[in-house]
Write a protein that holds these residues in place. Structure first.
Motif, PDB file in Angstrom:
ATOM      1  N   LYS A 146      23.743  67.702  53.576  1.00 31.92           N
ATOM      2  CA  LYS A 146      22.321  67.433  53.782  1.00 31.92           C
ATOM      3  C   LYS A 146      21.984  66.768  55.109  1.00 31.92           C
ATOM      4  CE  LYS A 146      20.996  64.509  50.856  1.00 31.92           C
ATOM      5  NZ  LYS A 146      21.889  63.760  50.364  1.00 31.92           N
ATOM      6  N   THR A 157      16.575  59.172  54.509  1.00 33.63           N
ATOM      7  CA  THR A 157      16.111  58.115  53.602  1.00 33.63           C
ATOM      8  C   THR A 157      17.277  57.358  52.969  1.00 33.63           C
ATOM      9  OG1 THR A 157      15.939  59.639  51.729  1.00 33.63           O
ATOM     10  CG2 THR A 157      13.947  59.305  53.055  1.00 33.63           C
ATOM     11  N   GLY A 158      18.440  58.030  52.839  1.00 36.81           N
ATOM     12  CA  GLY A 158      19.612  57.350  52.299  1.00 36.81           C
ATOM     13  C   GLY A 158      19.989  56.148  53.160  1.00 36.81           C
ATOM     14  N   ARG A 193      20.795  52.307  52.128  1.00 33.63           N
ATOM     15  CA  ARG A 193      22.023  51.652  52.608  1.00 33.63           C
ATOM     16  C   ARG A 193      21.717  50.353  53.357  1.00 33.63           C
ATOM     17  NH1 ARG A 193      26.746  54.684  52.887  1.00 33.63           N
ATOM     18  NH2 ARG A 193      26.557  56.707  51.871  1.00 33.63           N
ATOM     19  N   ARG A 201      27.497  52.496  56.824  1.00 34.71           N
ATOM     20  CA  ARG A 201      28.392  53.576  56.356  1.00 34.71           C
ATOM     21  C   ARG A 201      29.701  53.021  55.790  1.00 34.71           C
ATOM     22  NH1 ARG A 201      24.667  57.412  56.061  1.00 34.71           N
ATOM     23  NH2 ARG A 201      23.294  57.142  57.844  1.00 34.71           N
ATOM     24  N   VAL A 224      25.582  50.881  46.815  1.00 30.73           N
ATOM     25  CA  VAL A 224      24.219  51.352  47.087  1.00 30.73           C
ATOM     26  C   VAL A 224      23.464  51.833  45.843  1.00 30.73           C
ATOM     27  CG1 VAL A 224      24.884  53.717  47.769  1.00 30.73           C
ATOM     28  CG2 VAL A 224      22.822  52.696  48.738  1.00 30.73           C
ATOM     29  N   SER A 225      24.176  52.329  44.840  1.00 33.31           N
ATOM     30  CA  SER A 225      23.475  52.801  43.638  1.00 33.31           C
ATOM     31  C   SER A 225      22.713  51.682  42.944  1.00 33.31           C
ATOM     32  CB  SER A 225      24.458  53.429  42.647  1.00 33.31           C
ATOM     33  OG  SER A 225      25.053  54.560  43.225  1.00 33.31           O
ATOM     34  N   ALA A 239      19.516  51.808  44.631  1.00 34.96           N
ATOM     35  CA  ALA A 239      18.835  53.088  44.346  1.00 34.96           C
ATOM     36  C   ALA A 239      18.288  53.146  42.922  1.00 34.96           C
ATOM     37  CB  ALA A 239      19.788  54.255  44.591  1.00 34.96           C
ATOM     38  N   ARG A 289      12.855  51.023  44.973  1.00 35.19           N
ATOM     39  CA  ARG A 289      12.493  52.421  45.263  1.00 35.19           C
ATOM     40  C   ARG A 289      11.032  52.530  45.669  1.00 35.19           C
ATOM     41  NH1 ARG A 289      16.387  55.912  44.034  1.00 35.19           N
ATOM     42  NH2 ARG A 289      15.068  57.537  44.895  1.00 35.19           N
ATOM     43  N   GLY A 309      16.857  63.377  51.335  1.00 28.64           N
ATOM     44  CA  GLY A 309      17.279  62.332  50.399  1.00 28.64           C
ATOM     45  C   GLY A 309      17.546  62.905  49.029  1.00 28.64           C
ATOM     46  N   ARG A 310      17.051  62.191  47.999  1.00 28.55           N
ATOM     47  CA  ARG A 310      17.261  62.638  46.626  1.00 28.55           C
ATOM     48  C   ARG A 310      15.945  62.939  45.917  1.00 28.55           C
ATOM     49  NH1 ARG A 310      21.360  61.313  48.848  1.00 28.55           N
ATOM     50  NH2 ARG A 310      23.363  60.720  47.945  1.00 28.55           N
ATOM     51  N   ASP A 311      14.852  62.341  46.402  1.00 30.88           N
ATOM     52  CA  ASP A 311      13.565  62.466  45.702  1.00 30.88           C
ATOM     53  C   ASP A 311      12.443  62.823  46.669  1.00 30.88           C
ATOM     54  OD1 ASP A 311      13.490  60.151  47.169  1.00 30.88           O
ATOM     55  OD2 ASP A 311      12.554  58.930  45.608  1.00 30.88           O
ATOM     56  N   ILE A 312      12.783  63.477  47.766  1.00 29.92           N
ATOM     57  CA  ILE A 312      11.760  63.794  48.770  1.00 29.92           C
ATOM     58  C   ILE A 312      10.892  64.960  48.290  1.00 29.92           C
ATOM     59  CG2 ILE A 312      11.315  64.213  51.229  1.00 29.92           C
ATOM     60  CD1 ILE A 312      12.981  61.678  50.537  1.00 29.92           C
ATOM     61  N   ASP A 329      23.216  57.644  40.383  1.00 31.49           N
ATOM     62  CA  ASP A 329      21.909  57.859  41.014  1.00 31.49           C
ATOM     63  C   ASP A 329      21.039  58.806  40.193  1.00 31.49           C
ATOM     64  OD1 ASP A 329      22.812  56.249  43.052  1.00 31.49           O
ATOM     65  OD2 ASP A 329      23.412  57.922  44.340  1.00 31.49           O
ATOM     66  N   VAL A 346      16.749  59.710  39.531  1.00 33.41           N
ATOM     67  CA  VAL A 346      16.177  60.854  40.255  1.00 33.41           C
ATOM     68  C   VAL A 346      16.964  62.117  39.921  1.00 33.41           C
ATOM     69  CG1 VAL A 346      14.988  59.926  42.274  1.00 33.41           C
ATOM     70  CG2 VAL A 346      17.462  59.980  42.270  1.00 33.41           C
TER      71      VAL A 346
HETATM   72  O1   DC Z   1      22.595  60.136  51.250  1.00 36.14           O
HETATM   73  P1   DC Z   1      23.334  58.793  51.187  1.00 36.14           P
HETATM   74  O2   DC Z   1      24.694  58.885  50.596  1.00 36.14           O
HETATM   75  O3   DC Z   1      23.338  58.081  52.497  1.00 36.14           O
HETATM   76  O4   DC Z   1      22.431  57.919  50.201  1.00 36.14           O
HETATM   77  C1   DC Z   1      22.763  56.606  49.870  1.00 36.14           C
HETATM   78  C2   DC Z   1      22.279  56.285  48.466  1.00 36.14           C
HETATM   79  O5   DC Z   1      20.892  56.161  48.410  1.00 36.14           O
HETATM   80  C3   DC Z   1      22.693  57.299  47.404  1.00 36.14           C
HETATM   81  O6   DC Z   1      23.630  56.698  46.537  1.00 36.14           O
HETATM   82  C4   DC Z   1      21.439  57.639  46.656  1.00 36.14           C
HETATM   83  C5   DC Z   1      20.359  56.821  47.270  1.00 36.14           C
HETATM   84  N1   DC Z   1      19.177  57.583  47.675  1.00 36.14           N
HETATM   85  C6   DC Z   1      18.151  57.694  46.781  1.00 36.14           C
HETATM   86  O7   DC Z   1      18.264  57.214  45.647  1.00 36.14           O
HETATM   87  N2   DC Z   1      16.999  58.326  47.154  1.00 36.14           N
HETATM   88  C7   DC Z   1      16.886  58.857  48.374  1.00 36.14           C
HETATM   89  N3   DC Z   1      15.745  59.461  48.723  1.00 36.14           N
HETATM   90  C8   DC Z   1      17.942  58.764  49.298  1.00 36.14           C
HETATM   91  C9   DC Z   1      19.093  58.126  48.909  1.00 36.14           C
END
Ligand code: DC
Length: 235
Positions: free
Chosen positions: A29, A47-48, A52, A103, A111-112, A115, A121, A143-146, A195, A199
Motif C-alpha cells: 500500500k 495515515t498509518g 505510529r 518504524r 501501535v494496535s 489504533a 481514532r 490506510g485502513r479506513d480511508i 486492527d 476497521v
Molecule cells: O500501515 P501501517 O502499518 O504503518 O499502520 C500502522 C497501524 O496503524 C496499523 O497497525 C493499523 C493502524 N491504522 C489504522 O488503524 N487506520 C489507518 N487509517 C491507518 C493505520
C-alpha cells in the motif's frame, strides 16, 4: 507522450481528485500509493504514520497504552506534522524528526493499542480530513479506513489486497530477512487481526474497487491502480 504527461492532461489541476486506498499490512500500500501520487502530481498521506507517531509519543512519555482516556488525551494534545509531498518522507512530533523512529519494531508491536482506541481514532480522522482539505482535494491517502470512514466520498476508492503468502514474503524482504517466519506472522497477521476489530480492511465496501497485487510486481500494481483511477474518475 509518456504516461506522466497523459495523466496530467487528463487530471487537470483544480479538479478534485481524492484517491483513497486501504489494505492490510504487506499489501504494498504505502510504496504503491506514494508512486501513484507522484504520477498524478498529487499529495500523499500515509495515515498509518500518524498512528505510529502517537504510539511513539506514548511510549516515550510513559503514557499507559491500556488507558483509553490517557491515549485519547495524548492524541488530542500531540503536536504532529506530516509531509504530504510524495518525495519527502517526514514526520515531526513537537518539531522533532521521528520519521525513522516510528518504524522501529517497538512501535509496530504497540501501535494496535492506539489504533483500537476510538477516541484516538476520531481525533486522527479529524486531522486526516483536514489534511485532505488542505491539499485542495488532490491527494492519494492510504490506510485502513480511508475508503469507508475518512473519505467515503473520494472520487476513487481502492482496496489493495494480496494473499497472506505474498504479504508475509514482502514484509520479510522489507526487513532484510532478519525475522523468523513466526515473528513475521506476529507482525503481519496478528497485528491485522487486532486492527480488524475496529476497521474492516479485508472486504471491499460498496463502490470500492479491489486490486489484488498477489501476482503483480510493483510497476504492475501501480499501473493497475492508475487504471482504476482513470476508469473510475472519468465515467
Ligand atoms: O500501515 P501501517 O502499518 O504503518 O499502520 C500502522 C497501524 O496503524 C496499523 O497497525 C493499523 C493502524 N491504522 C489504522 O488503524 N487506520 C489507518 N487509517 C491507518 C493505520
Amino acid at each position: 507522450m509518456d504516461t506522466d504527461t497523459s495523466t496530467m492532461t487528463r487530471f487537470r489541476f483544480g479538479k478534485s481528485l481524492v484517491v483513497a486506498i486501504d489494505g492490510p499490512s504487506g499489501s504494498g500500500k504505502s510504496s504503491v500509493s506514494r508512486e501513484t501520487a507522484r504520477r498524478l502530481h498529487a499529495a500523499y498521506l500515509d495515515t498509518g504514520a500518524m498512528y505510529r507517531a502517537v504510539t511513539l509519543h506514548c511510549l516515550e512519555k510513559g503514557v499507559d497504552l491500556t488507558d483509553a482516556g490517557s491515549v485519547e488525551r495524548a492524541t488530542r494534545e500531540l503536536d504532529l506534522s506530516i509531509s504530504t509531498r510524495p518525495d519527502t518522507e517526514a514526520v515531526l512530533v513537537s518539531g522533532i524528526d521521528v520519521t525513522d523512529a516510528i518504524r522501529e519494531p517497538r512501535v509496530t508491536r504497540a501501535v494496535s493499542a492506539v489504533a483500537t482506541t476510538l477516541g484516538a481514532r476520531s481525533e486522527l480522522i479529524r486531522r486526516q480530513r483536514q489534511i485532505i482539505a488542505d491539499s485542495h482535494h488532490r491527494i492519494v491517502a492510504e490506510g485502513r479506513d480511508i475508503t469507508t470512514v475518512v473519505a467515503p466520498d473520494a472520487e476513487v476508492r481502492i482496496l489493495l489486497t494480496a494473499s497472506e503468502e505474498a504479504r508475509l514474503r514482502r514484509r520479510g524482504d522489507q526487513l532484510g530477512g532478519t525475522q523468523t517466519a513466526e515473528q513475521l506472522k506476529q507482525q503481519v497477521l496478528a497485528r491485522d487481526a487486532r486492527d480488524s476489530s475496529v476497521v474492516n480492511f479485508h472486504q471491499a465496501a460498496n463502490g470500492v474497487v479491489t486490486v489484488d497485487s498477489s501476482d503483480l510486481d510493483f510497476e504492475q500494481t501501480v499501473t493497475a491502480v492508475l487504471d482504476v483511477v482513470r476508469t473510475v474518475a472519468h465515467h
